[in-house]
Design a protein around this motif. Structure first.
Motif, PDB file in Angstrom:
ATOM      1  N   HIS A  87       0.828  -1.199   0.000  1.00 20.37           N
ATOM      2  CA  HIS A  87       0.000   0.000   0.000  1.00 20.37           C
ATOM      3  C   HIS A  87       0.863   1.250   0.000  1.00 20.37           C
ATOM      4  N   PHE A  88       0.629   2.074  -0.994  1.00 15.77           N
ATOM      5  CA  PHE A  88       1.248   3.382  -1.088  1.00 15.77           C
ATOM      6  C   PHE A  88       0.156   4.380  -0.745  1.00 15.77           C
ATOM      7  N   ASP A  89       0.255   4.972   0.449  1.00 20.47           N
ATOM      8  CA  ASP A  89      -0.868   5.703   1.031  1.00 20.47           C
ATOM      9  C   ASP A  89      -2.079   4.769   1.073  1.00 20.47           C
ATOM     10  N   ASP A  90      -3.135   5.041   0.316  1.00 23.31           N
ATOM     11  CA  ASP A  90      -4.335   4.214   0.432  1.00 23.31           C
ATOM     12  C   ASP A  90      -4.564   3.335  -0.789  1.00 23.31           C
ATOM     13  N   GLU A  91      -3.547   3.170  -1.643  1.00 26.10           N
ATOM     14  CA  GLU A  91      -3.702   2.363  -2.846  1.00 26.10           C
ATOM     15  C   GLU A  91      -2.731   1.185  -2.835  1.00 26.10           C
ATOM     16  N   ASN A  92      -3.224   0.027  -3.236  1.00 25.21           N
ATOM     17  CA  ASN A  92      -2.391  -1.154  -3.321  1.00 25.21           C
ATOM     18  C   ASN A  92      -1.691  -1.188  -4.683  1.00 25.21           C
ATOM     19  N   LEU A  93      -0.362  -1.118  -4.669  1.00 23.40           N
ATOM     20  CA  LEU A  93       0.397  -1.140  -5.918  1.00 23.40           C
ATOM     21  C   LEU A  93       0.348  -2.502  -6.591  1.00 23.40           C
ATOM     22  N   ILE A  94       0.179  -3.561  -5.804  1.00 23.21           N
ATOM     23  CA  ILE A  94       0.159  -4.915  -6.357  1.00 23.21           C
ATOM     24  C   ILE A  94      -1.198  -5.150  -7.041  1.00 23.21           C
ATOM     25  N   GLY A  95      -1.146  -5.440  -8.316  1.00 24.57           N
ATOM     26  CA  GLY A  95      -2.378  -5.630  -9.075  1.00 24.57           C
ATOM     27  C   GLY A  95      -2.954  -4.351  -9.642  1.00 24.57           C
ATOM     28  N   MET A  96      -2.286  -3.227  -9.400  1.00 23.89           N
ATOM     29  CA  MET A  96      -2.776  -1.946  -9.924  1.00 23.89           C
ATOM     30  C   MET A  96      -2.646  -1.930 -11.446  1.00 23.89           C
ATOM     31  N   PRO A  97      -3.650  -1.419 -12.158  1.00 29.08           N
ATOM     32  CA  PRO A  97      -3.545  -1.306 -13.620  1.00 29.08           C
ATOM     33  C   PRO A  97      -2.321  -0.494 -14.032  1.00 29.08           C
ATOM     34  N   GLU A  98      -1.672  -0.913 -15.095  1.00 28.12           N
ATOM     35  CA  GLU A  98      -0.425  -0.287 -15.532  1.00 28.12           C
ATOM     36  C   GLU A  98      -0.617   1.200 -15.819  1.00 28.12           C
ATOM     37  N   ARG A  99      -1.749   1.584 -16.378  1.00 32.71           N
ATOM     38  CA  ARG A  99      -1.965   2.995 -16.697  1.00 32.71           C
ATOM     39  C   ARG A  99      -1.942   3.857 -15.441  1.00 32.71           C
ATOM     40  N   ARG A 100      -2.568   3.372 -14.376  1.00 30.80           N
ATOM     41  CA  ARG A 100      -2.566   4.104 -13.109  1.00 30.80           C
ATOM     42  C   ARG A 100      -1.170   4.104 -12.496  1.00 30.80           C
ATOM     43  N   LEU A 101      -0.488   2.981 -12.592  1.00 28.71           N
ATOM     44  CA  LEU A 101       0.842   2.872 -12.005  1.00 28.71           C
ATOM     45  C   LEU A 101       1.826   3.817 -12.690  1.00 28.71           C
ATOM     46  N   ARG A 102       1.673   3.991 -13.999  1.00 26.28           N
ATOM     47  CA  ARG A 102       2.553   4.917 -14.717  1.00 26.28           C
ATOM     48  C   ARG A 102       2.386   6.348 -14.230  1.00 26.28           C
ATOM     49  N   ARG A 103       1.179   6.699 -13.771  1.00 33.36           N
ATOM     50  CA  ARG A 103       0.953   8.038 -13.244  1.00 33.36           C
ATOM     51  C   ARG A 103       1.651   8.234 -11.900  1.00 33.36           C
TER      52      ARG A 103
END
Length: 337
Positions: A87-103
């Motif tokens: 969790h990065f703040d309130d979002e789980n990086l594992i399984g996060m869509p690539e488009r969101r992760l790139r942001r």
């Protein structure tokens, strides 16, 4: 990404963890190979808080860099996160869509890698790359982005930064390219900086300048940094807490002064006892024996086969012993025999 990864999303309790920037829980990464499956990360759990630098140390192959790449989904082919959350703040990086992760990557999470030339575009000037990185993640004009880029090049010790904006990566020395990469990672004032051997190839004076800049930036902005390094001197001088990795596990974690004064895991004691003439030319720690075979990990404590004081119980599941406030060691005998 496997479907069962998404089932591991255990949200962080915000009321109890307002200052936690990154919370890694039970992270497992496997190597998928023709000969079978190897456990490269074996239940890594770690928190990084605001206003602190956490050092991650261990010998080559311990899993330090792999932990970072697992978090931000930059794994090479054949590697896969199979369980856990980050969790990065309130979002789980594992399984996060690539488009969101790139942001998030390059904006709120800055990343410094060990291979600067492989991370810079040889077809574009470094100035254009810095401006593009800044504008991609910040609502600024081209003029302001260029001003910021020149400022960052100067901050990392590049002479005549305005002129260097016109250079291509092949025109730079390895140390200069590394400094450009550091400037790129920090240009957007990230909430979290992941620095993997950030000062490799730099002379001592520039190394201190870069690390001072990173520390001052963390303090000023109340951000956070995860510093992956072999250099215990850097850890002792710049880090607030330190986690020690061996064979894909964190075997000890403590405030930096406590860990150096009172190491509890035998592997940590071996690292601290290492001297420069016992290190190889990469700066990797040397201890008696080699890392275990990840395709055939021993039961219980993975370090038992190298530990001079191992007992029969060390082949059984290892407790995460609390030996002092904020000091944990994955050992049956954290106080020694």
């Amino acid at each position: 990404m496997r479907e069962d990864v998404l089932m591991q999303d255990d949200p962080v309790n915000k009321s109890a963890a307002d200052d936690v920037v990154l919370s890694i829980r039970d992270l497992h990464t496997h190597v998928m190979a023709p000969r079978g499956t190897a456990t490269a990360l074996n239940g890594v759990s770690l928190e990084v808080h605001r206003d602190e630098i956490v050092g991650l140390i261990g010998e080559t192959g311990a899993g330090k860099s792999l932990t970072a790449w697992s978090l931000i989904q930059l794994l090479e082919s054949g590697l896969e996160v199979v369980r856990g959350s980050a969790h990065f703040d309130d979002e789980n990086l594992i399984g996060m869509p690539e488009r969101r992760l790139r942001r998030i990557r390059g904006g709120r999470i800055g990343v410094i890698v060990q291979n600067p030339r492989g991370s810079l575009d040889p077809m574009q000037t470094i100035g254009r790359q810095l401006v593009r990185m800044h504008r991609r993640h910040s609502d600024v004009s081209a003029r302001d982005a260029r001003r910021r880029a020149v400022e960052m090049l100067g901050a990392v010790g590049i002479p005549d930064p305005d002129a260097r904006m016109k250079s291509y990566s092949h025109e730079l020395s390895g140390g200069m390219a590394q400094r450009v990469l550091i400037a790129m990672a920090m240009i957007n004032e990230p909430d979290l900086l992941i620095a993997d051997e950030p000062t490799t190839g730099l002379d001592v004076t520039v190394q201190a300048q870069i690390l001072d800049l990173m520390r001052d930036r963390v303090r000023r902005a109340r951000s956070a940094a995860l510093l992956i390094t072999h250099d215990l001197g850097v850890v002792a001088h710049y880090c607030d807490r330190v986690a020690v990795m061996f064979a894909g596990r964190i075997v000890e974690e403590a405030p930096v002064a406590e860990l150096f004064a009172n190491p509890k895991h035998p592997y940590t004691r071996a690292l601290i006892a290492s001297t420069p003439d016992r290190a190889d030319d990469t700066g990797a720690f040397l201890d008696e024996g080699q890392p275990p075979n990840l395709f055939d990990l021993p039961p219980g404590c993975h370090y038992a086969y190298r530990c001079p004081k191992a007992a029969a119980v060390c082949r059984e599941p290892v407790p995460n012993a609390v030996v002092a406030p904020e000091h944990h060691a994955l050992c049956h005998f954290p106080e020694g025999h």
